[in-house]
Design a protein around this motif. Structure first.
Motif, PDB file in Angstrom:
ATOM      1  N   PRO A 171      46.608  35.261  54.088  1.00 19.46           N
ATOM      2  CA  PRO A 171      47.029  35.029  52.698  1.00 19.46           C
ATOM      3  C   PRO A 171      46.592  36.131  51.744  1.00 19.46           C
ATOM      4  O   PRO A 171      47.258  36.365  50.740  1.00 19.46           O
ATOM      5  N   ALA A 172      45.508  36.793  52.021  1.00 19.51           N
ATOM      6  CA  ALA A 172      44.972  37.759  51.063  1.00 19.51           C
ATOM      7  C   ALA A 172      45.638  39.110  51.249  1.00 19.51           C
ATOM      8  O   ALA A 172      45.920  39.543  52.360  1.00 19.51           O
ATOM      9  N   ALA A 173      45.874  39.799  50.150  1.00 17.97           N
ATOM     10  CA  ALA A 173      46.389  41.166  50.211  1.00 17.97           C
ATOM     11  C   ALA A 173      45.252  42.114  50.574  1.00 17.97           C
ATOM     12  O   ALA A 173      44.075  41.821  50.383  1.00 17.97           O
ATOM     13  N   LEU A 174      45.641  43.274  51.102  1.00 19.07           N
ATOM     14  CA  LEU A 174      44.666  44.297  51.496  1.00 19.07           C
ATOM     15  C   LEU A 174      44.918  45.531  50.640  1.00 19.07           C
ATOM     16  O   LEU A 174      45.832  46.304  50.917  1.00 19.07           O
ATOM     17  N   PRO A 175      44.114  45.724  49.575  1.00 14.83           N
ATOM     18  CA  PRO A 175      44.360  46.868  48.674  1.00 14.83           C
ATOM     19  C   PRO A 175      44.187  48.191  49.396  1.00 14.83           C
ATOM     20  O   PRO A 175      43.495  48.297  50.408  1.00 14.83           O
ATOM     21  N   ALA A 176      44.810  49.214  48.852  1.00 12.82           N
ATOM     22  CA  ALA A 176      44.690  50.553  49.417  1.00 12.82           C
ATOM     23  C   ALA A 176      43.237  51.008  49.395  1.00 12.82           C
ATOM     24  O   ALA A 176      42.532  50.831  48.410  1.00 12.82           O
ATOM     25  N   GLY A 177      42.811  51.586  50.509  1.00  7.42           N
ATOM     26  CA  GLY A 177      41.443  52.087  50.615  1.00  7.42           C
ATOM     27  C   GLY A 177      40.409  51.041  50.945  1.00  7.42           C
ATOM     28  O   GLY A 177      39.225  51.373  51.083  1.00  7.42           O
ATOM     29  N   SER A 178      40.780  49.793  51.084  1.00  4.33           N
ATOM     30  CA  SER A 178      39.813  48.741  51.385  1.00  4.33           C
ATOM     31  C   SER A 178      39.834  48.415  52.868  1.00  4.33           C
ATOM     32  O   SER A 178      40.720  48.840  53.608  1.00  4.33           O
ATOM     33  N   SER A 179      38.833  47.660  53.293  1.00  6.47           N
ATOM     34  CA  SER A 179      38.757  47.231  54.683  1.00  6.47           C
ATOM     35  C   SER A 179      38.395  45.766  54.734  1.00  6.47           C
ATOM     36  O   SER A 179      37.923  45.188  53.753  1.00  6.47           O
ATOM     37  N   ALA A 180      38.624  45.150  55.873  1.00  4.37           N
ATOM     38  CA  ALA A 180      38.342  43.730  56.053  1.00  4.37           C
ATOM     39  C   ALA A 180      37.938  43.487  57.491  1.00  4.37           C
ATOM     40  O   ALA A 180      38.091  44.359  58.353  1.00  4.37           O
ATOM     41  N   THR A 181      37.420  42.286  57.731  1.00 10.14           N
ATOM     42  CA  THR A 181      37.013  41.907  59.079  1.00 10.14           C
ATOM     43  C   THR A 181      37.897  40.768  59.576  1.00 10.14           C
ATOM     44  O   THR A 181      38.472  40.013  58.786  1.00 10.14           O
ATOM     45  N   PHE A 182      38.020  40.657  60.884  1.00 16.32           N
ATOM     46  CA  PHE A 182      38.790  39.560  61.467  1.00 16.32           C
ATOM     47  C   PHE A 182      38.027  38.991  62.650  1.00 16.32           C
ATOM     48  O   PHE A 182      37.143  39.655  63.221  1.00 16.32           O
TER      49      PHE A 182
END
Length: 788
Positions: A171-182
């Motif tokens: 559901p969440a957007a991923l902004p440019a230059g950002s990172s996330a975990t899964f």
């Protein structure tokens, strides 16, 4: 997890985020078949400070050449930590797509009743926001049937039959230059792996993240392996690991430069590695120099071991060991006594001792890890025997029970001369690369890592344990190019890739011929600078794999060799960087000179030992990587031995006047050593008018002077230069000579005697004449006779 040039350093973020995920409460795990994706801080954040080895195996968008994104292996020097790397935004400024990296797979081997967990990170390097990121977890439908097929899964463009086992629109957007975990959490029944004997083994897994809204230009994906083992019984494969504990050429050079011993110089790298090697089935091959405090240090100006004080040596606290690691056991008292047992050297010896106490097999390599192949080519069996005996003595002095009958020559292509020398010097087995004895016929399976070598002694064949090149590279953190692949680069692996690929590789070998378990030998390179944590994790997983039986080198050497035609060893194959006969002769000359000087001391062996030890280190295999450094080492020892002569010197004096035909000339001798010396003082005139037939023995106390009175005989007159020489008791030159000016006037004595005698004769004659002229004397009162 597999390298791509634009994502080479993406692991810095992973190193920071991975532990946080691992520590998350179990209650936060998603339900089966789902995944979570949480936005992380922007890529430029200063959080990239974890001191972990960067993962160099990340795949994101396709590389320009469409290959695996592999890059050539770096030089074998320690890599920096993630804190030394630039931030993700800088690294991926030119990249397009989503950069995905798998950071954890658990458990390492999936068993019935366990859930598969896959964690990782995704970074948006597209330069624009990703509105609807979506993550998918795919698993291969079947297990690879060969090692080549196994490796081909890691190529991003390869196509295999897979099934999506977990899919979720995030559901969440991923902004440019950002990172996330899964994180994916999947039950075994949802993986459809099967329960039969044909179902067990490795399966390729892939995590792909794309943008359902079509915002991203490129998708991102990463591949790895999971291992499945149902409730079955198979014949396990004997697997052994041989790990060298030897100093590198750089560490030997640093020891000489810093004035310390090689154990101190190598301890920071080797102590953590020894902790990682404390696993079942591991055999450690140790250089005997590391068992002797002070060994390998350049002697100081007084001829003793030139070892830095213990207070200046690095301590165990400087070693990158885990905070909760138990301290190594105290080394035996016999090993602690001796010159300069620095804290670092003591820690290293303690770590080696701990392995023997835990029942691990330890092999003593020849002193300084002498180059067996080079000595075979030079015909110097005597040097190899001396190196073997010295290492065995060092192990005994340290209170260690080790094997000294396993030969491990260096080089990718050993030859028959090497095997013959190993057999002649008592080797019960020899360790060789599998590429040196290749099967004569093409095989569809991995052959056993055992063969028998004919030797020219005419006796039984010499057992050979063959090291598997590809599995060894994986343990060392590198993936060799696939056989017959167009891309010939070497790919660097992170710790997770090392663990999972090593498990997958051994599983495929076991599956190739399930009823024919064949010994497999894996080794680390002598110059290993990789991550001890990576090695520890891989070996721990391998030791508990149900298809593996951990085995020592001696166990593999004792196994029967299969009947398999193999190509013979070449008769002689000289490798680059080998020590040659010319340098060996120079070393022998230097040692002979030191031995000659030592003859003037009461304990010549004590003075000779440090120089012999340093010269012996010039025989090390490690110098193949730095032949110039070896040359410089020998030259330095030669210079140091030459400097000994300046420590015992005949002192110059003013001109000596000699007016007698025989006399004793005083000669002063200085001794700057910290031991007494016994020399003979010899005068060598340049003219026969002065003769000094015999030398005079003289004992000169330590740090003092003494005078010798040398008898001479003059047979003429003149001003003569006389050389003052110092000799050993055996009559060889030693120390520093000098020159003495002697003014010989031996005829002055005869002239003086003649003059005195002439004066006396003249006086006598004058007296007689005078007496005669005066006539006889008359008694008082007597008158003279007139007729007279």
């Amino acid at each position: 997890m597999w390298a791509r040039p634009v994502a080479t350093l993406a692991a810095a973020v992973t190193a920071l985020l991975g532990p946080a995920l691992t520590a998350a409460p179990a209650a936060a795990a998603p339900a089966a078949g789902t995944s979570t994706l949480a936005a992380a801080p922007a890529a430029g954040a200063s959080a990239v400070t974890a001191s972990a080895t960067p993962t160099i195996g990340t795949q994101g968008a396709a590389t320009p050449d469409g290959g695996a994104g592999a890059r050539t292996a770096p030089s074998p020097e320690p890599t920096g930590s993630a804190a030394d790397a630039p931030d993700r935004a800088t690294r991926n400024a030119a990249a397009e797509g989503l950069d995905v990296e798998i950071t954890d797979i658990g458990p390492a081997v999936l068993r019935p009743g366990q859930r598969l967990t896959v964690r990782g990170t995704v970074a948006n390097t597209t330069g624009k926001d990703v509105a609807s990121p979506e993550a998918l977890l795919r698993v291969q439908r079947s297990t690879p049937i060969s090692r080549s097929t196994l490796q081909r899964w890691l190529e991003p463009d390869s196509v295999f039959a897979t099934v999506v086992v977990a899919r979720h629109e995030l559901p969440a957007a991923l902004p440019a230059g950002s990172s996330a975990t899964f994180m994916f959490d999947v039950a075994p029944e949802e993986l459809s792996l099967g329960e039969g004997a044909s179902a067990w083994g490795p399966r390729g897994i892939e995590v792909a993240v794309d943008d359902a809204s079509g915002t991203a230009d490129e998708d991102g994906r990463d591949r790895s392996f999971m291992l499945w083992y149902p409730d079955i019984a198979i014949e396990p494969t004997p697997v052994g690991v041989l790990a060298p504990v030897v100093p590198t050429a750089a560490e030997r050079t640093r020891a000489l430069t810093d004035g310390t011993d090689v154990a101190t110089a190598a301890a920071q790298r080797l102590v953590p590695l020894l902790g990682a090697l404390d696993q079942p089935g591991v055999t450690v091959a140790v250089d005997g120099m590391l068992l002797t405090p002070g060994a390998g240090a350049m002697p100081d100006a007084d001829g003793g071991p030139g070892v830095a004080p213990a207070t200046s040596a690095p301590t165990a606290a400087a070693s990158p060991t885990a905070p909760d690691s138990p301290p190594p056991p105290e080394p035996p008292a016999a090993a602690r006594s001796g010159p300069a047992a620095s804290p670092a050297a003591a820690d290293l010896l303690g770590a080696i001792t701990a392995l023997t106490q835990d029942g691990r097999e330890v092999v003593a390599l020849p002193w300084a890890d002498a180059d067996v192949t080079a000595l075979a080519h030079a015909g110097r069996e005597d040097l190899l025997v001396a190196a073997q005996e010295r290492s065995a003595a060092a192990a005994t002095a340290a209170g260690l029970e080790v094997r000294s009958d396993i030969a491990w020559p260096a080089g990718s292509l050993p030859d028959q001369e090497t095997a013959d020398l190993a057999a002649a010097t008592g080797a019960a087995a020899v360790v060789l690369p599998s590429t040196s004895l290749t099967p004569e016929q093409a095989l569809t399976y991995t052959p056993a890592g055992r063969a028998d070598l004919p030797v020219d002694e005419g006796g039984e064949a010499l057992p050979a344990v063959l090291v598997d090149e590809r599995a060894s590279a994986v343990l060392a953190g590198q993936l060799l190019p696939r056989l017959n692949a167009a891309d010939g680069d070497i790919t660097d692996l992170d710790a997770l890739a090392v663990r999972q690929l090593l498990l997958a590789d051994t599983a495929v070998i076991a599956r190739e011929r399930p009823n024919d378990p064949r010994p497999l030998m894996i080794s680390l390179p002598r110059s290993f600078h990789g991550s001890p944590e990576s090695v520890s994790g891989a070996l721990a997983a391998l030791a508990t794999a149900p298809w593996v039986t951990p085995s020592a080198v001696s166990d593999l050497a004792g196994a029967d060799a299969p009947t398999l035609a193999r190509s013979p060893l070449p008769e002689k194959e000289v490798g680059r960087g080998e020590v040659g006969a010319g340098l060996l002769n120079r070393m022998a000359g230097t040692l002979a000179r030191a031995e000659s000087f030592g003859a003037i001391t009461a304990d010549s062996d004590a003075l000779l030992a440090p120089y012999a030890a340093v010269l012996a280190s010039a025989l090390s295999v490690s110098w193949r990587a730095d032949p110039d450094g070896r040359e410089a080492l020998v030259d330095d020892v030669r210079s140091a031995v030459g400097d000994l002569d300046s420590k015992v010197a005949a002192l110059p004096s003013s001109t000596v006047n000699l007016i007698n035909s025989s006399a004793r000339i005083p000669i002063n001798v200085r001794n700057d050593l910290d031991v007494d010396v016994d020399v003979q003082v010899m005068l060598t005139p340049t003219d026969q008018r002065l003769q000094a037939p015999e030398p005079v023995p003289l004992t000169v106390p330590a740090d003092s002077q003494a005078t010798a009175h040398v008898p001479v005989r003059a047979v003429g007159s003149g001003d003569l230069p006389v050389e003052v020489q110092l000799l050993t008791p055996q009559g060889r030159d030693v120390g520093t000579p000098t020159e003495l000016q002697v003014r010989v006037r031996a005829d002055w004595e005869n002239v003086g005697t003649a003059v005195v005698a002439g004066v006396l004769v003249v006086m006598l004659v004058a007296g007689i004449v005078r007496t005669a002229r005066r006539g006889p004397r008359m008694e008082q009162g007597t008158m003279p006779d007139p007729e007279e």
